[in-house]
Design a protein around this motif. Structure first.
Motif, PDB file in Angstrom:
ATOM      1  N   ALA A  90      -2.795 -10.246  -6.124  1.00  0.00           N
ATOM      2  CA  ALA A  90      -1.528  -9.583  -6.422  1.00  0.00           C
ATOM      3  C   ALA A  90      -1.617  -8.754  -7.696  1.00  0.00           C
ATOM      4  CB  ALA A  90      -0.413 -10.624  -6.546  1.00  0.00           C
ATOM      5  N   VAL A  91      -2.176  -9.323  -8.758  1.00  0.00           N
ATOM      6  CA  VAL A  91      -2.159  -8.589 -10.031  1.00  0.00           C
ATOM      7  C   VAL A  91      -3.129  -7.405 -10.007  1.00  0.00           C
ATOM      8  CG1 VAL A  91      -1.369 -10.584 -11.344  1.00  0.00           C
ATOM      9  CG2 VAL A  91      -3.820 -10.167 -11.139  1.00  0.00           C
ATOM     10  N   ILE A  92      -4.259  -7.548  -9.335  1.00  0.00           N
ATOM     11  CA  ILE A  92      -5.181  -6.416  -9.229  1.00  0.00           C
ATOM     12  C   ILE A  92      -4.559  -5.300  -8.398  1.00  0.00           C
ATOM     13  CG2 ILE A  92      -7.371  -5.657  -8.225  1.00  0.00           C
ATOM     14  CD1 ILE A  92      -8.612  -8.239  -9.145  1.00  0.00           C
ATOM     15  N   LEU A  93      -3.928  -5.664  -7.304  1.00  0.00           N
ATOM     16  CA  LEU A  93      -3.312  -4.648  -6.461  1.00  0.00           C
ATOM     17  C   LEU A  93      -2.136  -3.980  -7.177  1.00  0.00           C
ATOM     18  CD1 LEU A  93      -3.516  -6.301  -2.933  1.00  0.00           C
ATOM     19  CD2 LEU A  93      -5.041  -4.625  -3.974  1.00  0.00           C
ATOM     20  N   LEU A  94      -1.325  -4.750  -7.874  1.00  0.00           N
ATOM     21  CA  LEU A  94      -0.201  -4.155  -8.604  1.00  0.00           C
ATOM     22  C   LEU A  94      -0.689  -3.217  -9.703  1.00  0.00           C
ATOM     23  CD1 LEU A  94       2.267  -7.169  -9.030  1.00  0.00           C
ATOM     24  CD2 LEU A  94       2.310  -5.358  -7.328  1.00  0.00           C
ATOM     25  N   MET A  95      -1.684  -3.643 -10.458  1.00  0.00           N
ATOM     26  CA  MET A  95      -2.163  -2.816 -11.563  1.00  0.00           C
ATOM     27  C   MET A  95      -2.825  -1.547 -11.048  1.00  0.00           C
ATOM     28  SD  MET A  95      -2.046  -2.634 -14.782  1.00  0.00           S
ATOM     29  CE  MET A  95      -2.696  -1.348 -15.845  1.00  0.00           C
ATOM     30  N   SER A  96      -3.379  -1.597  -9.855  1.00  0.00           N
ATOM     31  CA  SER A  96      -3.986  -0.391  -9.270  1.00  0.00           C
ATOM     32  C   SER A  96      -3.000   0.379  -8.400  1.00  0.00           C
ATOM     33  CB  SER A  96      -5.234  -0.764  -8.460  1.00  0.00           C
ATOM     34  OG  SER A  96      -4.927  -1.727  -7.467  1.00  0.00           O
ATOM     35  N   GLY A  97      -1.707   0.005  -8.449  1.00  0.00           N
ATOM     36  CA  GLY A  97      -0.657   0.766  -7.792  1.00  0.00           C
ATOM     37  C   GLY A  97      -0.456   0.494  -6.324  1.00  0.00           C
ATOM     38  N   ASN A  98      -1.019  -0.612  -5.811  1.00  0.00           N
ATOM     39  CA  ASN A  98      -0.943  -0.919  -4.384  1.00  0.00           C
ATOM     40  C   ASN A  98       0.049  -2.042  -4.103  1.00  0.00           C
ATOM     41  OD1 ASN A  98      -3.335   0.688  -3.215  1.00  0.00           O
ATOM     42  ND2 ASN A  98      -4.279  -0.406  -4.928  1.00  0.00           N
ATOM     43  N   ALA A  99       0.782  -1.917  -3.009  1.00  0.00           N
ATOM     44  CA  ALA A  99       1.587  -3.030  -2.517  1.00  0.00           C
ATOM     45  C   ALA A  99       0.672  -4.011  -1.787  1.00  0.00           C
ATOM     46  CB  ALA A  99       2.677  -2.523  -1.574  1.00  0.00           C
ATOM     47  N   ALA A 100       1.068  -5.278  -1.758  1.00  0.00           N
ATOM     48  CA  ALA A 100       0.190  -6.325  -1.234  1.00  0.00           C
ATOM     49  C   ALA A 100       0.853  -7.100  -0.111  1.00  0.00           C
ATOM     50  CB  ALA A 100      -0.201  -7.287  -2.352  1.00  0.00           C
ATOM     51  N   LEU A 101       0.129  -7.237   1.010  1.00  0.00           N
ATOM     52  CA  LEU A 101       0.499  -8.149   2.086  1.00  0.00           C
ATOM     53  C   LEU A 101      -0.484  -9.313   2.029  1.00  0.00           C
ATOM     54  CD1 LEU A 101       1.104  -5.675   5.067  1.00  0.00           C
ATOM     55  CD2 LEU A 101       2.795  -6.671   3.539  1.00  0.00           C
ATOM     56  N   LEU A 102      -0.003 -10.490   1.683  1.00  0.00           N
ATOM     57  CA  LEU A 102      -0.872 -11.637   1.412  1.00  0.00           C
ATOM     58  C   LEU A 102      -0.784 -12.629   2.568  1.00  0.00           C
ATOM     59  CD1 LEU A 102       0.233 -12.088  -2.306  1.00  0.00           C
ATOM     60  CD2 LEU A 102      -1.837 -10.943  -1.481  1.00  0.00           C
ATOM     61  N   ARG A 103      -1.907 -12.822   3.245  1.00  0.00           N
ATOM     62  CA  ARG A 103      -1.947 -13.773   4.352  1.00  0.00           C
ATOM     63  C   ARG A 103      -2.949 -14.874   3.999  1.00  0.00           C
ATOM     64  NH1 ARG A 103      -2.928 -17.712   8.096  1.00  0.00           N
ATOM     65  NH2 ARG A 103      -1.868 -17.288  10.079  1.00  0.00           N
ATOM     66  N   GLY A 104      -2.429 -15.917   3.361  1.00  0.00           N
ATOM     67  CA  GLY A 104      -3.270 -17.040   2.975  1.00  0.00           C
ATOM     68  C   GLY A 104      -3.370 -18.070   4.081  1.00  0.00           C
TER      69      GLY A 104
ATOM     70  N   SER B 263       9.727  -2.976  -7.909  1.00  0.00           N
ATOM     71  CA  SER B 263      10.413  -3.737  -6.874  1.00  0.00           C
ATOM     72  C   SER B 263       9.633  -4.998  -6.500  1.00  0.00           C
ATOM     73  CB  SER B 263      10.587  -2.873  -5.624  1.00  0.00           C
ATOM     74  OG  SER B 263      11.024  -3.660  -4.527  1.00  0.00           O
ATOM     75  N   PRO B 264      10.308  -6.144  -6.384  1.00  0.00           N
ATOM     76  CA  PRO B 264       9.626  -7.365  -5.929  1.00  0.00           C
ATOM     77  C   PRO B 264       9.017  -7.231  -4.539  1.00  0.00           C
ATOM     78  CG  PRO B 264      11.800  -7.866  -6.824  1.00  0.00           C
ATOM     79  CD  PRO B 264      11.719  -6.379  -6.704  1.00  0.00           C
ATOM     80  N   ASP B 265       9.540  -6.279  -3.745  1.00  0.00           N
ATOM     81  CA  ASP B 265       9.052  -6.139  -2.378  1.00  0.00           C
ATOM     82  C   ASP B 265       7.643  -5.566  -2.285  1.00  0.00           C
ATOM     83  OD1 ASP B 265      11.275  -7.258  -1.245  1.00  0.00           O
ATOM     84  OD2 ASP B 265      12.279  -5.361  -0.825  1.00  0.00           O
ATOM     85  N   VAL B 266       7.042  -5.196  -3.416  1.00  0.00           N
ATOM     86  CA  VAL B 266       5.634  -4.781  -3.377  1.00  0.00           C
ATOM     87  C   VAL B 266       4.728  -5.979  -3.092  1.00  0.00           C
ATOM     88  CG1 VAL B 266       5.960  -2.798  -4.894  1.00  0.00           C
ATOM     89  CG2 VAL B 266       5.349  -5.014  -5.889  1.00  0.00           C
ATOM     90  N   LEU B 267       5.272  -7.182  -3.204  1.00  0.00           N
ATOM     91  CA  LEU B 267       4.530  -8.398  -2.846  1.00  0.00           C
ATOM     92  C   LEU B 267       5.188  -9.041  -1.643  1.00  0.00           C
ATOM     93  CD1 LEU B 267       3.828 -10.156  -6.285  1.00  0.00           C
ATOM     94  CD2 LEU B 267       2.313  -8.674  -4.960  1.00  0.00           C
ATOM     95  N   GLN B 268       4.430  -9.162  -0.566  1.00  0.00           N
ATOM     96  CA  GLN B 268       4.938  -9.778   0.657  1.00  0.00           C
ATOM     97  C   GLN B 268       3.976 -10.868   1.108  1.00  0.00           C
ATOM     98  OE1 GLN B 268       7.807  -9.015   2.029  1.00  0.00           O
ATOM     99  NE2 GLN B 268       8.329  -7.080   1.017  1.00  0.00           N
ATOM    100  N   LEU B 269       4.525 -12.064   1.347  1.00  0.00           N
ATOM    101  CA  LEU B 269       3.718 -13.170   1.863  1.00  0.00           C
ATOM    102  C   LEU B 269       3.901 -13.249   3.369  1.00  0.00           C
ATOM    103  CD1 LEU B 269       1.874 -15.602   1.178  1.00  0.00           C
ATOM    104  CD2 LEU B 269       3.961 -16.994   1.060  1.00  0.00           C
ATOM    105  N   ILE B 270       2.814 -13.090   4.094  1.00  0.00           N
ATOM    106  CA  ILE B 270       2.865 -13.164   5.561  1.00  0.00           C
ATOM    107  C   ILE B 270       2.861 -14.634   5.978  1.00  0.00           C
ATOM    108  CG2 ILE B 270       1.592 -12.658   7.678  1.00  0.00           C
ATOM    109  CD1 ILE B 270       0.623 -10.108   6.374  1.00  0.00           C
TER     110      ILE B 270
END
Length: 422
Positions: free
Chosen positions: A135-149, A174-181
């Motif tokens: 999440a933090v690498i993607l946010l700092m590089s300007g990317n939204a993240a879909l996380l499927r753990g 926006s908090p919506d840049v992080l989405q947990l699948i």
């Protein structure tokens, strides 16, 4: 709502929210990461409680102890996760960097700059720290993240994402840049892998089986992260006082990770001196040994438990305290063995001979070569990148530990003053 609809909706929300990232300044993205780090530390009790639910389930299901270690969060590990977020925040902004700039004869000015991919999906196994690292690498590089753990880390992942989203709600992003699948249904993984046009990139992180599944089934572009059949080659000119600790660290420091060594190769000239010590040290550390015929004779002579290695052993990524041992005739023979059984991840040579080191490097087709040091240093944090998104052993776009720069692509800016093409 089926899995395709669920993933599609989450991807759409992430895409819309990513505008708050693409227009954010580097300082604003850094502030968001600092807010995440503070929130993780302040809510550590909640995180530990959620992780304990996952750990109790893992124990009841008799999950392998090494996998339980990956799943486990402790107070110190949570501090480390928060610290990793701060390390990423302290790095240089990867966006808007000018990679090339020139002026054409017709007066057009060309500039190639770094930009985000957009929406990136992560598919990973029972390692809740990856939820924050990614999440933090993607946010700092300007990317939204879909996380499927993994479903085995469901409770841990849910609280971590909630904590990060709550932190972002207090920032300009926006908090919506992080989405947990959701992880309860395996169909959501396939839906993510086939969400072409909605997701720009998918990165797997986990076992060789997981990585292969993602690469084989994805229609979304992927970066293949590394299965790790890594080797330590002890050359005839090795300093034994260096070689033994390097070997033990490479195998036993954390055997469940991809940069742990799985095979020891020893030059025949140093084998009579080094092998008895190495086999005993590995055995004393609890390592199960599989040896070629030459190494097996040494093990038998010194009454050290070992079995004859099979063809399957040489290509196995154990992830536990288990290791192969072979004696080779030369640097080239070591390289030949690695080429046949390795996974292009990390290879190490221990030698005081610079020519042999240079030849080993030239013959090693891998993401990282270690000279007189442990394979365990193939790691984004250890190499100064902050946290890492994964370790790539492919050759396109990114290779080795992937930090911020690897999560960017480029755009060409062409500036004119009324020119038209004739």
């Amino acid at each position: 709502m089926d899995a395709v609809q669920i993933v599609g909706e989450l991807a759409l929300n992430a895409r819309k929210a990513s505008r708050s990232l693409s227009t954010a300044t580097g300082a604003e993205r850094k502030a968001a990461l600092e807010a995440i780090a503070q929130a993780i530390e302040s809510r550590s009790a909640e995180i530990l409680a959620a992780n304990e639910i996952d750990m109790n389930n893992a124990r009841a299901e008799e999950m392998h102890p090494q996998m339980q270690d990956r799943l486990l969060l402790t107070a110190d590990r949570i501090k480390g996760i928060a610290g990793g977020a701060r390390q990423v925040a302290a790095l240089a902004d990867p966006l808007g960097q000018t990679l090339r700039k020139s002026t054409l004869p017709n007066g057009l000015e060309l500039e190639q700059i770094s930009v985000p991919f957009g929406v990136i999906g992560m598919v990973y196994e029972a390692r809740p720290n990856v939820t924050v690292d990614a999440a933090v690498i993607l946010l700092m590089s300007g990317n939204a993240a879909l996380l499927r753990g993994s479903s085995t880390a469901r409770n841990s992942n849910e609280i971590l994402v909630n904590v990060m989203r709550d932190a972002l709600s207090q920032t300009k992003i926006s908090p919506d840049v992080l989405q947990l699948i959701p992880s309860e249904d395996r169909a959501t993984t396939k839906a993510l892998l086939t969400a072409r046009g909605k997701v720009d990139l998918v990165i797997p992180r986990g076992s060789a089986a997981l990585i292969r599944m993602v690469v084989d089934e994805a229609t979304v572009p992927t970066i293949e992260t590394g299965a790790g059949v890594c080797h330590v080659y002890v050359d005839e000119f090795a300093d034994i006082e260096k070689a033994l600790p390097i070997l033990i660290n490479s195998k036993t420091h954390r055997p469940s990770v991809c940069n742990a060594a799985e095979t020891l190769l020893v030059h025949k000239a140093i084998a009579p001196t080094f092998l008895p010590m190495a086999l005993k040290a590995l055995s004393d550390a609890g390592v199960i040994l599989h040896s070629d015929a030459t190494a097996q004779k040494v093990a038998d002579t010194f009454k050290i438990a070992s079995t004859i290695a099979t063809e399957e052993n040489w290509s196995t990524e154990y992830g536990v305290l288990e290791m192969n041992v072979a004696v080779v005739d030369s640097v080239d023979a070591a390289a030949d063995h690695i080429a046949q059984y390795g996974t292009n991840h990390t290879e190490a040579i221990v030698t005081e001979n610079k020519d042999n080191a240079a030849r080993f490097i030239a013959l090693s087709d891998c993401a990282a070569v270690m000279v007189n040091t442990s394979t365990r240093f193939t790691d984004g944090e250890q190499m100064g990148f902050g946290a890492e998104i994964g370790i790539s052993n492919q050759k396109l776009h990114a290779r080795g530990p992937m930090g911020l720069e690897a999560m960017t692509t480029t755009t060409w800016i062409v500036t004119g003053d009324g020119q038209i093409r004739s």
